[in-house]
Structure formats: C-alpha cells, structure tokens
Design an enzyme around this catalytic site. Structure first.
Site, PDB file in Angstrom:
ATOM      1  N   LYS A  72       0.839  -1.202   0.000  1.00 14.64           N
ATOM      2  CA  LYS A  72       0.000   0.000   0.000  1.00 14.64           C
ATOM      3  C   LYS A  72       0.887   1.271   0.000  1.00 14.64           C
ATOM      4  CE  LYS A  72      -2.264  -1.329   3.772  1.00 14.64           C
ATOM      5  NZ  LYS A  72      -1.696  -2.675   4.009  1.00 14.64           N
ATOM      6  N   THR A  73       1.858   1.283   0.913  1.00 14.81           N
ATOM      7  CA  THR A  73       2.747   2.450   1.003  1.00 14.81           C
ATOM      8  C   THR A  73       3.600   2.566  -0.256  1.00 14.81           C
ATOM      9  OG1 THR A  73       2.822   2.098   3.380  1.00 14.81           O
ATOM     10  CG2 THR A  73       4.482   3.567   2.476  1.00 14.81           C
ATOM     11  N   ASP A 117      -1.382   6.683   6.490  1.00 11.92           N
ATOM     12  CA  ASP A 117      -1.374   5.253   6.796  1.00 11.92           C
ATOM     13  C   ASP A 117      -2.342   5.004   7.966  1.00 11.92           C
ATOM     14  OD1 ASP A 117      -0.600   2.668   6.471  1.00 11.92           O
ATOM     15  OD2 ASP A 117       1.362   2.883   7.419  1.00 11.92           O
ATOM     16  N   THR A 166      -5.830  -1.379   6.982  1.00  6.14           N
ATOM     17  CA  THR A 166      -5.927  -2.839   7.048  1.00  6.14           C
ATOM     18  C   THR A 166      -7.383  -3.244   7.286  1.00  6.14           C
ATOM     19  OG1 THR A 166      -5.345  -2.591   9.359  1.00  6.14           O
ATOM     20  CG2 THR A 166      -3.591  -3.311   7.874  1.00  6.14           C
TER      21      THR A 166
END
Ligand code: ADE
Length: 352
Positions: A72-73, A117, A166
């Site tokens: 994702k990052t 995040d 998540t």
C-alpha cells in the site's frame, strides 16, 4: 566537478533503480513498470495517472485496503513518483488533533500527495476536517463556538489524499465515499513472489539458485515484505554457513532456523492453531479469548496474523468465532473428527 559527476551518477541510479533519497538500497520498486503483481490495480493506476497528467490535474483520492506488507505504502510512493509530485506522509494515530491535520493541509502545494497510513485510526473529530478538504479543497476554521460562532473557509491547493488501511470496514461511510478509487490488495501468488525474490536478490547482489528462490517464495505468506525479510535472513545464513550461495537446501535450513515451516507458518501461527485445536476442541472460539490466551492484542490478531490463516484455509470465521479446518489438523498430524452438523445431529437425536 568530480562531486557533480558523482551526484549525477547517483541521480541516474535513483531514477532507474533502487537508491532512496538517502542513497540507501531499497527493495521497493519506484515506478509502476517495476511493480510485480496486483495486475488489475496497476492497470487502473496507469490509466488514472496518465489521464490526470494529460489534464494537468491531481489524480483522484485513492484508498488502499489490505493486510500489512502487500504494497500500500509502496504504491503511494510510486504514484507520487509517476505524477512528479511530493509525498507528505502521516498516519491515523499521529493526527491526534484537528490542528495536526490543518497544519499539513494548509501547507500542501498543488498536486502534492498526502498519504495517511492506518487511516481508520483517525479520531472522529479530526476526520470531519477531511471531508471539505477532500471534496472542495477547503477547510473551515471555526471561531467562537456557541451563539457567536463564525467560520472562515480557507482554500487549499488541489491535492490527492491516499489512505491506507488494514480494515476499511472501520472507516465511516462519509470518509469512504470521498475516495474516487478504492482497491483491495490481495495476497501474492507464488509466481509473483518468485519474481520479487529474484528482483530483490539481483538488487542486493545475492547469488541464489532457482530452488532457493522457490523455497523463500512459497514460505512468504503471500507477502512481499515477508519474502524480502526472509531473503535477508537466508542471505546471512548462506554467507556464514554456505560460502554465500543460496541453494534450495541452504534456504530450507535457514528458514527452519527462523522457525518458518513448509507452509510459511511461524511460531505464533502454530501456537494459535494449536490453541484452537487443543484448548477449544477446534473452535469456535472468539477473538477476545484467543487474544487473552495468546497474550496478543486483538488488533494484531485481526490485521496481521489471521488474514493469511483464513486465506490459506487453516481457519474459518463463523458467527460464533474461529474454527480450525481439516487442513489445520492435518498440519499437525492430529486426527480430524468431522463434527456432526446441526441437521445430522437433530436427525439422529431420539425424540422423546
Ligand atoms: N518489492 C516489494 N514489493 C514488490 C513488488 N510488488 N514488486 C516488485 N518489487 C517489490
């Protein structure tokens, strides 16, 4: 002059491969063409990026959902790189007060990527400032709460918010709905993990045979971050015990020492499965009970440990809790007794 040349070389290396801003080797791909796996997501992003560049506009807000370590990052950084813009990063828990968020938003420049995040962990009061920021590129400052309340709308530069989570289920719907692109990242298949291990070995200058690559890839829990971590541990082992060459046998020995078994399960996974099987007769068992028996926070169980066990069929989730599957029993050579289903149980019951 020499200094300038060195700078140029490092710029070229940075551009094309694997040096980060501090000239450290990074295994993270920097551009979409180097990104392995998640093909559909990559395709969507290629189109969105190209279209935004043509229109000279920022790309739409993007939400990435999925277990840790799937990229994702990395994707957020790649998008910034491909758009030729800056990325400013923060995280849900770091944005404690409205002011924390305002400080960042009001300093964004046109086209910047703002990456948050664990976006599901933003406090509700802070989250509300994000709505007008995302929708109208504006924030509302409120003065004198109460009868004399006044607000002042402050214009922001158009920017792109990229959120990573998540657990997208924990996001409020107003927030979720403000993302133009929402994608779930899935676990990687073995073929893609093999390509990732090969790529990382080449970057790190590791000598590795096909069997060694395969052993690492198939025990990596479908997760590039795990594959790269295992590769580094196996590299250490090979360097000290096997003249630096990773063969299939060397990888197997090194991973056994790490406590990673043939299915990629680690100590904690095995403990969890055994607790369900032995302490709770195969389940169902609630997440809270597992958390207190294992002494691991429920969030870690839910976000980090459980997704791979579910995906690979070692456990299933029912309305009453987690159950160990036949595959889990087989993993420990424990005989599996199929529990009588409700229907069979009722049918066989004597009527009185
Ligand atoms: N390193 C970590 N994740 C990767 C990916 N998806 N593609 C290429 N290299 C990676």
């Amino acid at each position: 002059m020499i200094h300038e040349e060195a700078n140029n070389i490092s710029e070229i290396l940075k551009e094309n491969s694997s040096l980060d801003e501090d000239n450290n080797l990074t295994l993270r791909p920097r551009q979409l063409s180097d990104y392995i796996g998640q093909d559909k997501i990559v395709e969507t992003l290629k189109i969105a990026i190209e279209a935004a560049l043509q229109r000279k506009e920022p790309i739409d807000h993007i939400l990435f959902n999925g277990p840790p370590g799937l990229g994702k990052t990395t994707l957020a950084h790649i998008i910034a790189h491909e758009m030729g813009t800056k990325i400013i990063t923060s995280s849900g828990p770091a944005l404690e007060k409205g002011g924390d968020l305002m400080g960042i938003l009001t300093h964004l420049e046109k086209g910047d990527i703002f990456f948050i995040d664990e976006i599901h962990r933003i406090p509700k009061t802070v989250e509300e400032f994000l709505y007008p920021a995302m929708e109208d590129f504006a924030v509302d400052f409120i003065f004198d709460k109460g009868v004399h309340t006044r607000t002042h709308r402050y214009r922001l530069e158009p920017f792109t918010l990229i959120g990573a989570t998540t657990r997208s289920g924990l996001l409020s719907s107003p927030l979720r709905e403000r993302f133009g692109i929402t994608r779930d990242l899935d676990f990687y298949d073995e073929k893609d993990l093999i390509r990732i291990v090969k790529r990382s070995s080449a970057i790190l200058g590791i000598s590795i045979e096909q069997d060694g690559t395969y052993e690492i890839a198939r025990r990596a829990r479908g997760t590039p971050r795990v594959a790269n971590r295992l590769l580094k541990r196996v590299r250490d082992f090979a360097q000290v015990r096997a003249q630096g060459k990773i063969t299939g046998d060397v990888a197997m020995d090194a991973l056994a020492l790490e406590g990673i078994d043939e299915s990629g399960l680690g100590e904690t996974d095995r403990k969890l499965l055994k607790i369900i099987i032995l302490n709770y007769k195969g389940g169902p068992v609630g997440i809270e009970a597992l958390s207190s028996t294992l002494q691991i926070e429920t969030d870690v169980l839910l976000d980090v440990i459980e997704p791979f066990l579910l995906k690979s069929g070692f456990i299933i989730r029912t309305s009453k809790g987690r159950r160990a599957t036949e595959k889990a029993y087989g993993h420990f050579n424990i005989p599996y007794k199929k529990e009588l289903g409700l229907f069979e149980g009722t049918k066989n019951k004597k009527r009185v």
